[in-house]
Design an enzyme around this catalytic site. Structure first.
Site, PDB file in Angstrom:
ATOM      1  N   LYS A   1       0.849  -1.253  -0.118  1.00 44.38           N
ATOM      2  CA  LYS A   1       0.126  -0.121   0.121  1.00 44.38           C
ATOM      3  C   LYS A   1       0.900   1.457  -0.207  1.00 44.38           C
ATOM      4  O   LYS A   1       0.342   2.381  -0.437  1.00 44.38           O
ATOM      5  CB  LYS A   1      -1.101  -0.104   1.052  1.00 44.38           C
ATOM      6  CG  LYS A   1      -2.028  -1.230   0.767  1.00 44.38           C
ATOM      7  CD  LYS A   1      -3.121  -1.141   2.013  1.00 44.38           C
ATOM      8  CE  LYS A   1      -4.279  -2.184   1.432  1.00 44.38           C
ATOM      9  NZ  LYS A   1      -3.989  -3.562   1.696  1.00 44.38           N
TER      10      LYS A   1
HETATM   11  C1  PLP Z   1      -4.549  -4.454   0.991  1.00 43.07           C
HETATM   12  C2  PLP Z   1      -3.676  -5.618   0.977  1.00 43.07           C
HETATM   13  C3  PLP Z   1      -4.297  -6.688   0.284  1.00 43.07           C
HETATM   14  C4  PLP Z   1      -5.379  -6.753  -0.792  1.00 43.07           C
HETATM   15  O1  PLP Z   1      -5.265  -5.745  -1.776  1.00 43.07           O
HETATM   16  P1  PLP Z   1      -6.617  -5.340  -2.672  1.00 43.07           P
HETATM   17  O2  PLP Z   1      -6.019  -4.147  -3.628  1.00 43.07           O
HETATM   18  O3  PLP Z   1      -7.738  -4.891  -1.828  1.00 43.07           O
HETATM   19  O4  PLP Z   1      -6.918  -6.508  -3.528  1.00 43.07           O
HETATM   20  C5  PLP Z   1      -3.437  -7.844  -0.023  1.00 43.07           C
HETATM   21  N1  PLP Z   1      -2.352  -8.177   0.788  1.00 43.07           N
HETATM   22  C6  PLP Z   1      -1.894  -7.022   1.691  1.00 43.07           C
HETATM   23  C7  PLP Z   1      -0.857  -7.559   2.553  1.00 43.07           C
HETATM   24  C8  PLP Z   1      -2.780  -5.796   2.076  1.00 43.07           C
HETATM   25  O5  PLP Z   1      -2.383  -4.820   2.846  1.00 43.07           O
END
Ligand code: PLP
Length: 469
Positions: free
Chosen positions: A112
């Site tokens: 993220k």
């Molecule tokens: C947010 C997150 C996901 C999922 O991502 P999306 O964009 O919602 O599909 C997967 N793995 C981790 C570690 C995350 O923080």
């Protein structure tokens, strides 16, 4: 570049306005009106570029008209300058032609950061130019909150309030949020669960009178700028594996369909991608759609991969929009049915067409732990539970051994010690250098009752760099 709503009724916006918008006024999500398309020669010419320069080339068409090139370049250089690995997103080989794209070398150790480090800087840039301030209110079950706070901590024009369920996030995740100080940073622990937090955010978007005219901005993955930033690493990975001359496949651990939707866009922008694998945990609404053409809400299960614990996948609407020939009225109808509690299927030809690119698998906690243990035994690499789900799905769904398979490594294992312990690999987890003193740092957080009015009163009391709005 102009952006249109998936439900066809909201006005088209430019990049700057899309950045500051949450949902479109018709309840839809914004997508580019026309996706840029690069030639193979153009993509090939990007081989070897530093990450931020590649990012500039991939994202430039999306911001044209809103951010001058020189400013955008500078923002990108700063954004990816805070990552701790010089390759930004290194590829690590697991097996013959099987790779993990490590997306956890940002400040908060999850993918993220790629989007939220950029989002914070873009917001501040645009707000400075306009002479405006905004408030961000977000709910988190873990990764989003810390990445958003890290991304906004230097923003002059943004006050950020992150709600997490009191005593229900892991200690590492909590401390990654509560140990960052700034007069514009506010951690609120709600005496309730994650859904309560999310409901408060939704209610605050619906009635913003408590903000006294200050604009409210969304930082969850419905924000277009987050998706945009995630497109870049698909190009980055493919270029290192012989692309675009050679095609590449990706397996993506997913919950809200944000990260994998970025991969779908990369392909539509000209990057040869052979296969995209939707890897879910037990919360498998996306897998049920991809495998059986049923999009139906079910109950929520708590799993060892909590960042993918969702009932409904908010970004899936963006794929459905394309699947229906970008017919906003059709989408509005479909989403209405869904909102009334009904699931839906799409017409058979549309589903078959989608399945030409997408495969899927749902992986439960036991299989997640098995995969962590198996990969550790085979390679000495320790995977976080989300990435492990991606590896399992890649191994089950792979169509061709000749095509490189890239699994998106979405988080560092140190963030999810419970799964690693359950997998029984017996390797001590170490925090990376910039976080080694995390457990000694002072924390700052306000605990509030599960009460919307109390939360909104807190925001209006502190929403202007700690002072009342
Ligand atoms: C947010 C997150 C996901 C999922 O991502 P999306 O964009 O919602 O599909 C997967 N793995 C981790 C570690 C995350 O923080």
């Amino acid at each position: 570049m102009r952006y249109i709503s998936t439900r066809g009724q909201a006005p088209a916006l430019n990049f700057e306005d899309v950045l500051l918008a949450g949902l479109a006024t018709d309840g839809g999500l914004y997508v580019p009106e026309n996706l840029p398309r690069f030639t193979q020669e153009e993509i090939a010419s990007w081989a070897g570029l530093p990450y931020h320069e590649l990012a500039f080339r991939v994202m430039r068409p999306f911001v044209t008209g809103s951010i001058p090139d020189a400013d955008f370049k500078k923002i990108l250089e700063e954004t990816y300058g805070v990552f701790s690995h010089s390759a930004i997103a290194p590829l690590r080989q697991l097996n013959g032609n099987e790779w993990v794209l490590e997306l956890f070398h940002g400040p908060t150790l999850a993918f993220k950061d790629f989007a939220l480090q950029l989002l914070g800087r873009l917001l501040d840039y645009v707000l400075e130019k306009r002479g405006e301030r905004v408030v961000i209110i977000g709910a988190t079950s873990g990764d989003t909150g810390s990445a958003a706070i890290e991304g906004c901590k230097h923003c002059e024009n943004v006050d950020i309030f992150i709600l997490h369920p009191h005593n229900r996030v892991s200690e590492v995740q909590r401390r990654q949020m509560t140990t960052i100080f700034g007069e514009n940073i506010h951690n609120i622990a709600i005496e309730g669960n994650f859904d309560d937090c999310q409901e408060m955010v939704k209610a605050s978007f619906a009635d913003q009178s408590f903000l006294k005219g200050t604009r409210l901005v969304a930082v969850n993955s419905i924000n277009w700028a987050r998706i945009m930033a995630q497109i870049v690493y698909y190009f980055h990975a493919a270029l290192q594996l012989g692309g675009p001359a050679r095609s590449v496949s990706f397996s993506v651990p997913t919950g809200n369909f944000g990260d994998i939707f970025a991969g779908y866009l990369a392909r539509n922008m000209g990057l040869p991608i052979n296969q995209l694998i939707v890897a879910t945990n037990r919360n498998d609404i996306l897998h049920r759609f991809m495998s059986g053409n049923q999009y139906v809400k079910e109950t929520l299960h708590a799993t060892l991969s909590p960042s993918m614990d969702i009932m409904v996948s908010s970004n899936f609407e963006r794929l459905l929009f394309d699947m229906h020939g970008r017919n906003g009225a059709a989408l509005a109808g479909l989403m209405d049915t869904f909102k009334q509690g009904g699931g839906f299927s799409v017409e058979q030809e549309r589903w078959t067409e989608t399945r030409k690119l997408f495969d899927s698998l749902a992986v439960d906690d036991a299989q997640t732990c098995e995969t962590i243990a198996e990969v550790y035994a085979q390679t000495g690499e320790l995977l976080d539970p989300h990435t492990a789900i991606g590896v399992k799905a890649a191994r089950e769904c792979r169509r061709s051994l000749d095509i490189p398979m890239v699994i998106l490594g979405t988080a560092h294992p140190v963030k999810f010690p419970e799964a690693v312990e359950k997998a029984g690999v017996g390797k001590a987890l170490e925090l990376p250098p910039h976080l080694t003193d995390l457990f000694e740092r002072e924390e700052r957080c306000t605990v509030l009752a599960n009460d919307l009015k109390a939360v909104q009163a807190f925001v209006s009391q502190h929403g202007n760099r700690g002072k009342p709005l």
